[in-house]
Enzyme design. Structure first.
Site, PDB file in Angstrom:
ATOM      1  N   ASP A  64      -9.595   2.572   2.836  1.00  0.00           N
ATOM      2  CA  ASP A  64      -9.460   2.016   4.193  1.00  0.00           C
ATOM      3  C   ASP A  64      -9.848   3.061   5.244  1.00  0.00           C
ATOM      4  O   ASP A  64     -10.303   2.714   6.330  1.00  0.00           O
ATOM      5  CB  ASP A  64      -8.003   1.591   4.468  1.00  0.00           C
ATOM      6  CG  ASP A  64      -7.650   0.260   3.821  1.00  0.00           C
ATOM      7  OD1 ASP A  64      -8.567  -0.512   3.500  1.00  0.00           O
ATOM      8  OD2 ASP A  64      -6.438   0.004   3.650  1.00  0.00           O
ATOM      9  N   LYS A  83       0.800  -1.240   0.000  1.00  0.00           N
ATOM     10  CA  LYS A  83       0.000   0.000   0.000  1.00  0.00           C
ATOM     11  C   LYS A  83       0.826   1.281   0.000  1.00  0.00           C
ATOM     12  O   LYS A  83       0.423   2.274  -0.604  1.00  0.00           O
ATOM     13  CB  LYS A  83      -0.958   0.002   1.193  1.00  0.00           C
ATOM     14  CG  LYS A  83      -2.097  -0.979   1.024  1.00  0.00           C
ATOM     15  CD  LYS A  83      -3.030  -0.996   2.214  1.00  0.00           C
ATOM     16  CE  LYS A  83      -4.105  -2.060   1.987  1.00  0.00           C
ATOM     17  NZ  LYS A  83      -4.994  -2.219   3.145  1.00  0.00           N
TER      18      LYS A  83
HETATM   19  P1  NDP Z   1       1.835  -4.088   5.960  1.00  0.00           P
HETATM   20  O1  NDP Z   1       2.570  -5.236   5.364  1.00  0.00           O
HETATM   21  O2  NDP Z   1       1.962  -2.738   5.363  1.00  0.00           O
HETATM   22  O3  NDP Z   1       2.243  -3.957   7.541  1.00  0.00           O
HETATM   23  C1  NDP Z   1       2.312  -5.082   8.357  1.00  0.00           C
HETATM   24  C2  NDP Z   1       2.422  -4.644   9.822  1.00  0.00           C
HETATM   25  O4  NDP Z   1       2.444  -5.838  10.642  1.00  0.00           O
HETATM   26  C3  NDP Z   1       3.725  -3.909  10.128  1.00  0.00           C
HETATM   27  O5  NDP Z   1       3.484  -3.008  11.173  1.00  0.00           O
HETATM   28  C4  NDP Z   1       4.655  -5.050  10.589  1.00  0.00           C
HETATM   29  O6  NDP Z   1       5.700  -4.626  11.418  1.00  0.00           O
HETATM   30  C5  NDP Z   1       3.673  -5.877  11.385  1.00  0.00           C
HETATM   31  N1  NDP Z   1       4.108  -7.263  11.513  1.00  0.00           N
HETATM   32  C6  NDP Z   1       4.002  -8.238  10.569  1.00  0.00           C
HETATM   33  N2  NDP Z   1       4.492  -9.400  11.055  1.00  0.00           N
HETATM   34  C7  NDP Z   1       4.922  -9.145  12.306  1.00  0.00           C
HETATM   35  C8  NDP Z   1       5.518  -9.951  13.334  1.00  0.00           C
HETATM   36  N3  NDP Z   1       5.747 -11.240  13.150  1.00  0.00           N
HETATM   37  N4  NDP Z   1       5.801  -9.359  14.513  1.00  0.00           N
HETATM   38  C9  NDP Z   1       5.551  -8.048  14.722  1.00  0.00           C
HETATM   39  N5  NDP Z   1       4.986  -7.238  13.790  1.00  0.00           N
HETATM   40  C10 NDP Z   1       4.672  -7.775  12.600  1.00  0.00           C
HETATM   41  O7  NDP Z   1       0.324  -4.559   6.012  1.00  0.00           O
HETATM   42  P2  NDP Z   1      -1.023  -3.666   6.146  1.00  0.00           P
HETATM   43  O8  NDP Z   1      -0.748  -2.520   7.035  1.00  0.00           O
HETATM   44  O9  NDP Z   1      -1.578  -3.422   4.811  1.00  0.00           O
HETATM   45  O10 NDP Z   1      -1.988  -4.723   6.890  1.00  0.00           O
HETATM   46  C11 NDP Z   1      -1.807  -5.023   8.263  1.00  0.00           C
HETATM   47  C12 NDP Z   1      -2.946  -5.912   8.749  1.00  0.00           C
HETATM   48  O11 NDP Z   1      -4.184  -5.209   8.691  1.00  0.00           O
HETATM   49  C13 NDP Z   1      -3.112  -7.173   7.895  1.00  0.00           C
HETATM   50  O12 NDP Z   1      -3.456  -8.246   8.754  1.00  0.00           O
HETATM   51  C14 NDP Z   1      -4.275  -6.827   7.016  1.00  0.00           C
HETATM   52  O13 NDP Z   1      -4.950  -8.002   6.659  1.00  0.00           O
HETATM   53  C15 NDP Z   1      -5.122  -5.946   7.930  1.00  0.00           C
HETATM   54  N6  NDP Z   1      -5.964  -4.990   7.180  1.00  0.00           N
HETATM   55  C16 NDP Z   1      -7.329  -5.189   7.177  1.00  0.00           C
HETATM   56  C17 NDP Z   1      -8.159  -4.311   6.510  1.00  0.00           C
HETATM   57  C18 NDP Z   1      -9.642  -4.519   6.522  1.00  0.00           C
HETATM   58  O14 NDP Z   1     -10.323  -3.980   5.670  1.00  0.00           O
HETATM   59  N7  NDP Z   1     -10.176  -5.256   7.474  1.00  0.00           N
HETATM   60  C19 NDP Z   1      -7.617  -3.163   5.765  1.00  0.00           C
HETATM   61  C20 NDP Z   1      -6.171  -3.011   5.877  1.00  0.00           C
HETATM   62  C21 NDP Z   1      -5.392  -3.930   6.541  1.00  0.00           C
HETATM   63  P3  NDP Z   1       7.152  -4.243  10.783  1.00  0.00           P
HETATM   64  O15 NDP Z   1       6.962  -2.897  10.131  1.00  0.00           O
HETATM   65  O16 NDP Z   1       8.047  -4.183  11.974  1.00  0.00           O
HETATM   66  O17 NDP Z   1       7.476  -5.325   9.791  1.00  0.00           O
END
Ligand code: NDP
Length: 303
Positions: free
Chosen positions: A102, A66
């Site tokens: 979103d 995104k």
């Molecule tokens: P991104 O890939 O942009 O961000 C992922 C986030 O999760 C980062 O903050 C990352 O931290 C963190 N993360 C991932 N794995 C780990 C881990 N093992 N331990 C700690 N932190 C972790 O994804 P999005 O922001 O687009 O999406 C995030 C979540 O929100 C997803 O589950 C997505 O499905 C959900 N979502 C749902 C929506 C809805 O309409 N219901 C809309 C948008 C998102 P780091 O930066 O340190 O890697």
């Protein structure tokens, strides 16, 4: 000519958006297909470039692209610009427009969770990716006065805070290191907790220890499933909701942007529920292996 809309992410297999949007196109008599494109970050520029073709109505963008997609579109709308994240693309001739649906989707989910209570003013956000940016922008525009963002990689949370700079000048927006004791201290003075990490999406993990959760919390997990976090928060007496309403409403807003027509919201909700009952997974938020019974409806809400 059959028009095309694609969901670009990594991974995107079995996305719930596919079922939801295809049903909506079919019921509205729109000759269009919704396709899932699994593209790595390396493959993203070519995929986005391909959307300039007249066959495309547009696209959805999901994890982890995104933020990365922002410089690849020709213009960003206000929400996309403010968040620095794009989840929906439309096409005007050969020009691509980046939107962020979103943000309105999150606001619907937050309003529903808060219900008739006064909107709180303090929130803790876990995560600093594209979803978290929509959450933080939504909270700022709802009038929140203090938002603390925790992220595994602190620099990304600091980047988020820096990005919001001026729009957050009137309030306190802080990035803090991910330590259980600091999270606990912040939660003790907070009503709203939003999980915008993907922890719980594909594994049965909880982002923070259950002991730091308390009964006064309103907990929203963007993941479309009854995650371990939501189960622990409900057990602590908190009000909880999963990502269903956000998913539904971001999708409805995208449908209208692509087609110029109002979205068939009820049908989209029914399709999501049916897909969930079938055990489909979503790049936007359903956890692997979550039994349908276990994820049926946001606990703590009336419906
Ligand atoms: P991104 O890939 O942009 O961000 C992922 C986030 O999760 C980062 O903050 C990352 O931290 C963190 N993360 C991932 N794995 C780990 C881990 N093992 N331990 C700690 N932190 C972790 O994804 P999005 O922001 O687009 O999406 C995030 C979540 O929100 C997803 O589950 C997505 O499905 C959900 N979502 C749902 C929506 C809805 O309409 N219901 C809309 C948008 C998102 P780091 O930066 O340190 O890697």
């Amino acid at each position: 000519m059959t028009k095309r809309v694609v969901l670009i992410g990594h991974p995107v297999a079995h996305s719930l958006s596919g079922a939801m949007h295809q049903a909506a196109f079919d019921s509205a008599g729109i000759d269009a297909t919704y396709e899932l494109w699994d593209r790595t970050p390396m493959e993203l520029p070519e995929a986005i470039g391909g959307l300039r073709d007249a066959a495309f109505l547009g696209a959805n963008i999901t994890i982890p692209h995104k933020e990365r997609v922002v410089p690849m579109v020709d213009r960003s709308t206000e929400d996309a610009h403010a968040t620095g994240a794009v989840n929906t693309i439309t096409r005007e001739g050969k020009r691509l427009i980046g939107h962020n649906t979103d943000v309105p989707g999150f606001k619907v989910a937050l309003d529903h969770l808060v219900g008739k209570q006064k909107m709180p003013r303090q929130a803790v956000v876990l995560g600093a990716g594209g979803g978290a940016r929509a959450v933080v922008h939504g909270l700022i525009t709802e009038g929140f006065q203090r938002i603390v963002v925790f992220n595994r990689h602190l620099h990304r949370a600091e980047g988020l805070v820096k990005h919001f700079g001026r729009s957050a000048a009137h309030m306190e927006l802080r990035a803090m290191p991910w330590h259980d004791s600091i999270i606990e201290a912040e939660l003790a003075k907070t009503r709203v907790l939003v999980n915008a990490t993907s922890i719980g999406l594909t594994t049965d993990e909880i982002p923070i220890p259950a002991e730091v959760l308390h009964g006064d919390l309103l907990v929203l997990d963007l993941i479309y499933a009854r995650t371990p976090l939501l189960r622990a928060a409900a057990a602590a007496g908190a009000s909880v909701a999963d990502g269903e309403l956000m998913l539904l409403n971001q999708g409805a807003a995208a449908f209208t942007l692509w087609t110029g027509q109002p979205a068939p919201l009820e049908l989209m909700q029914e399709t999501l529920a049916a897909a969930r009952a079938d055990g489909l997974r979503s790049a936007e938020g359903e956890a692997t292996g979550a039994a349908a019974d276990d994820v049926a409806s946001p606990a703590g809400t009336a419906d």
